[in-house]
Structure formats: structure tokens, C-alpha cells
Design an enzyme around this catalytic site. Structure first.
Site, short mmCIF file in Angstrom:
data_model
loop_
_atom_site.label_atom_id
_atom_site.label_comp_id
_atom_site.label_asym_id
_atom_site.label_seq_id
_atom_site.Cartn_x
_atom_site.Cartn_y
_atom_site.Cartn_z
N CYS A 363 -6.47 -5.43 2.75
CA CYS A 363 -5.98 -6.13 3.93
C CYS A 363 -4.94 -7.15 3.48
O CYS A 363 -5.12 -7.79 2.44
CB CYS A 363 -7.14 -6.82 4.65
SG CYS A 363 -6.65 -7.74 6.12
N GLU A 397 -4.22 0.29 1.50
CA GLU A 397 -5.15 1.07 2.30
C GLU A 397 -4.52 1.47 3.62
O GLU A 397 -3.85 0.65 4.26
CB GLU A 397 -6.43 0.25 2.54
CG GLU A 397 -7.53 1.01 3.23
CD GLU A 397 -8.82 0.21 3.29
OE1 GLU A 397 -9.49 0.24 4.35
OE2 GLU A 397 -9.15 -0.45 2.29
#
Length: 507
Positions: A363, A397
Site C-alpha cells: 500500500c 501489489e
């Protein structure tokens, strides 16, 4: 962010009954004229709540990005004009559909009774994997986790062949190549989820106007619960829902300590806390410092409360982030700026302590008051510098948020162009593997970037990389504006070692 003069986007196309309303009689689903930026704009009332300062209405403005939705007091609604009332028949149909959907969703877990229950982290990845992407060229080349991708690799098929997109096959492939484990979803359910409910043009338009990368109705419909945040010297207006305690939704403003990230609903309580708070920097090891910024490494297992508070803060500006409680498997790298009072948070990125997929970022966020100032690029560069020290190829990600993808796409393109120009000056042959190793990027990210920039061509039976003059000129202009870079020699860091039992520091 807005499209003045465009078609109406709030409400339905059906005719609605119009009539007068008052702050007490207006209800959810009504469309009224609301004051925004000095002029009345058409807006739909999505939610109503009573706060300490009075009743407030959550408005979705016509032709405005979803990030610009806001809670407004009754004084900003023009009750002299007629209000469009919701169609009661349509509401009944919606309720019926909602009940059917909830019934089906409750039955699905029974099919997985013999399977291993997914962890919180796995559930987060699975929900994100179902998110459609507005940049189709990027997503069509995304590597999937399914057996089809492994079959292509084992057969020895040229990787560049998978980047070719033609006709209607691109839409079908995009659904197949989402980051989703087949083991987590039954085959029948997966097929139903992959069937698009609207055309590609409508999907892209919906993503652009909604401001959300999550097309799951239950996620998009979540109303922003926090109206205003006082964070240090800045007043922030959240973009999305964040799971703070429900009582904070009744406050007109919440106060967050910029050092320990504790949150308060009363100004008096916050002032008392600031008098007692002794923390002046993130509770971790400082691993980098230059004249502009510092980086701190925080272990989620050792600083659970601080890291959870950081996730709650970041959730207000990230719609696709669904994990904010289980922080033990993560390391947080926080970028700060320094002054006489201490180190103030600019942004951060998190990464898994042991990522089976080779992700170097889980993140990433730059706080709104520091956006569009080049700090996002520093975060991205720092994540790849750590990957270089580890001797690994890293990738963020997936899926990325809209702003995150733009930042990464720019970083990838600029660095790849610089390396290609260097190879050209030295007149040395260049391969995708060489570029990936030099930048600590995965070969998939390199290929996707080359394909998106139309730099990869097939000529006389060979794949070649061509750098257009237009991109070279753009890169020269960006170099003139570029001010800050990470100095790798200033990084004081060694890859941490974690035990298999507790995934904490291997001391």
C-alpha cells in the site's frame, strides 16, 4: 474533475415527481440544488445524519468526481426550488434485488466448507482482484495467478506474444487475467463474476466519474463517515469511508495527532493530549536522511496501535484498501519532513515481511497536502532502492489505485527511457531482462510499460524496442523540472530477517 455542461449523472433517467421540501421532510434519494463553489448544482442526497452542529446531508454532485462528494448543512440546500422525489416503485425493486443478492452471497460460503478458510490478507487480495481497471492496455498485460499463465510459461511461449491485443479478445482477457486465485472462488461463481454487465466504454466512463477503483456496489455505496480532519497545521477533507468508531461520524471535525496518530472528537481532549504527547517522530528506526526528507522503518508487530492508526488515516484517501487491523505481517516505511517541532508525516508505503508474489509495496500513499510535489516519486524510488539492496525484482501489489497507477507509470517510463538512451549512447545491445535487473523491476512491468508507450515493435521476425523522439523530448523537459531524488548511498539499512514462527525481528 468535473464536466460542466455534460449529461446528468445523478439519479435515473425516469421522470420524477417534483415538489417543495424542508430540512425535515427531505429524504435520501431526493435530488436538490445545492450550493458548491459559489453556484447551485444538482445533487442527489445519499445519506442524512444528525451531528452536534445540526443535520447534514451527504451529496453526490452532478458531473463531479465521487471524491468531491461531501456532507453539507441544510443552509447550502436551496429549498425554494422544487426537489425531485425518488420513485417509490423503483426503490421497492432495488430492495428486492438487494435481498436476493444478500441471499445468494450467504449461500456461497457453504460451497467452501472443505477448503481452507482464507486469511484476512487473502480476502483483501481476492476482493481487490475483482476490480476492473480503466487502463485496458495496462491490465491486458497483467500477469495472473491462475493455471493458464503457468501453462503459457511452461510451453515456452514468447512473453511478448501475450501483450498483443486485438478486437474483442482484450475485454475477455482482462477478466481472465485479474489477480485472483482460482482456489478461493468456485468455478461457477468465477465465470459469473467475469461476465461484464456493461460495455467497455461504459465501464471506463463509470470508473472515471466515480473516482473509485472498486466497482463492487457494496464498497462504492459506502458513505464517507468523516466530514473533516484537523491534522497538524492542515485541515483535510476525506475522500472515502474509513472505519473509525461510529461515534466519530457524529462529530463535525475529528482531531488527529500528527505524531502518534491518536484521534479525538473533542478539541479539549485533543489539546490535553498534545500537552502530554512526547512523540516527535514515527516510532521506528530512521534508515535514511537527507536535506529534504527522512525515512523510518516501523514493524507492524511491535507498533500495532500506531500502524493501525496510520491505516485508518490512509483509508480516508484510498478506496481499495480493505486491510487496516492485521498489521503484524507488514513493515511500514514512513517518509517525513523535519523542523524544530519534529518529523511530520508526508506519506508512507507498506510491504509484506515475506511476500510469496514478490511484491515490494502493498500500500502506498502521499497525504493530500503533499501531493503533486514530487513526494510520490520519492516513495516509489525508495521502495525500488530497498529491492536493489535485497537483490530482488519488485513490483507493487495489484490492482493499483488510479493515482497510484499514474505515478508508477510515470516512474517506470522515465527510468526505462533513461536506461535505453544510455544503451544507445554506448551502442550496446539491450534486453528486457537487463532493464529489469538494472531497475529492480519485474520483467512483466517492463513489458507492460513498453507496450503502453508503444515502444515495442515486431520487425522482420524480431522484437525491437524503439524510443520515439516525442518521448525523448518529454523526458528532457521533465529532467529540467525534477528537483528531488533519493541518494542510495545515504540508506542505512539491511534486509531484516524474520523467524517462521512469529515473523518478527530475528535478533
Amino acid at each position: 474533475m468535473s464536466r460542466p455542461g455534460g449529461d446528468a449523472t445523478v439519479g435515473s433517467d425516469e421522470k420524477r415527481q417534483k415538489g417543495k421540501a424542508t430540512p425535515d421532510t427531505i429524504k435520501m434519494g431526493c435530488i436538490a440544488m445545492v450550493m458548491k463553489e459559489g453556484q447551485l448544482r444538482r445533487a442527489e442526497i445519499l445519506s442524512i445524519k444528525d451531528t452536534k452542529s445540526g443535520r447534514q446531508f451527504y451529496c453526490n454532485f452532478d458531473n463531479f468526481n465521487k471524491r468531491l462528494d461531501e456532507w453539507v448543512p441544510a443552509a447550502r440546500i436551496d429549498f425554494e426550488q422544487d426537489v425531485e422525489w425518488p420513485n417509490p416503485d423503483k426503490d421497492k425493486q432495488k430492495d428486492a434485488k438487494t435481498k436476493k443478492t444478500s441471499t445468494v452471497s450467504k449461500k456461497q460460503p457453504s460451497k467452501k466448507s472443505n477448503q481452507k478458510k482464507a486469511s484476512k490478507r487473502e480476502q483483501s487480495v481476492a476482493s481487490d482482484g475483482q476490480t476492473p481497471h480503466p487502463w485496458t492496455e495496462f491490465v491486458e498485460g497483467q500477469p495472473g495467478k491462475n493455471n493458464r499463465q503457468r501453462a503459457q510459461t511452461e510451453d515456452g511461449t514468447d512473453a511478448n506474444a501475450s501483450l498483443e491485443v486485438g478486437g474483442d479478445k482484450g475485454v475477455k482477457r482482462r477478466a481472465d487475467e485479474m489477480d485472483m486465485d482460482e482456489d478461493e472462488i468456485p468455478a461457477d461463481a468465477a465465470k459469473k463474476q467475469r461476465q461484464p454487465s456493461f460495455s467497455r466504454e461504459q465501464e471506463i466512463e463509470k470508473l472515471r466519474t466515480s473516482g473509485s477503483m472498486t466497482q463492487n456496489p457494496t464498497e462504492v455505496s459506502r458513505i464517507r463517515n468523516i466530514s473533516k480532519v484537523e491534522f497538524g497545521h492542515y485541515v483535510l477533507f476525506p475522500w472515502y469511508f474509513s472505519p473509525y468508531p461510529e461515534v466519530f461520524g457524529q462529530e463535525d471535525c475529528i482531531y488527529i495527532c500528527e505524531f502518534c496518530l491518536s484521534y479525538y472528537g473533542e478539541l479539549k481532549s485533543f489539546v490535553r493530549h498534545r500537552q502530554k504527547c512526547t512523540l516527535t517522530h514515527p516510532p521506528g528506526n530512521e534508515i535514511y536522511r537527507d536535506d529534504y526528507v527522512s525515512f523510518f522503518e516501523i514493524d507492524g508487530r511491535r507498533q500495532r496501535t500506531w500502524c493501525r492508526n496510520l491505516c485508518l488515516l490512509s483509508k480516508m484517501f484510498l478506496d481499495h484498501k480493505t486491510l487496516y487491523y492485521d498489521v503484524d505481517p507488514f513493515l511500514f516505511y514512513v517518509m517525513t519532513t523535519r523542523d524544530d517541532r519534529g518529523c511530520h508525516i508526508i506519506g508512507y508505503f507498506s510491504k509484506e515481511k515475506e511476500s510469496t508474489d514478490g511484491y515490494n509495496v502493498a500500500c502506498i500513499l502521499t497525504l493530500p497536502q503533499y501531493q503533486r510535489k514530487g513526494y510520490g516519486r520519492l516513495l516509489i524510488q525508495f521502495s525500488y532502492e530497498l529491492s536493489k539492496i535485497e537483490g530482488k525484482l519488485g513490483s507493487p501489489e495489484k490492482p493499483l489505485s488510479d493515482l497510484g497507477l499514474l505515478s508508477y507509470r510515470q516512474y517506470w517510463s522515465e527510468n526505462i527511457i533513461d536506461i535505453l538512451l544510455g544503451y544507445n549512447e554506448r551502442k550496446e545491445p539491450c534486453t528486457i531482462e537487463n532493464i529489469a535487473v538494472a531497475l529492480a523491476m519485474t520483467t512483466q512491468d517492463v513489458e507492460h510499460t513498453l507496450q503502453a508507450l508503444k515502444m515495442q515493435v515486431y520487425h522482420k521476425g524480431e522484437h525491437k524496442i524503439v524510443v520515439p523522439d516525442k518521448l525523448i523530448k518529454q523526458r528532457e523537459k521533465s529532467k529540467a523540472k525534477q528537483k528531488r531524488l533519493i541518494d542510495p548511498e545515504r540508506i542505512q539499512w539491511k534486509p531484516p530477517v524474520f523467524t517462521a514462527l512469529n515473523r518478527t525481528w530475528g535478533w
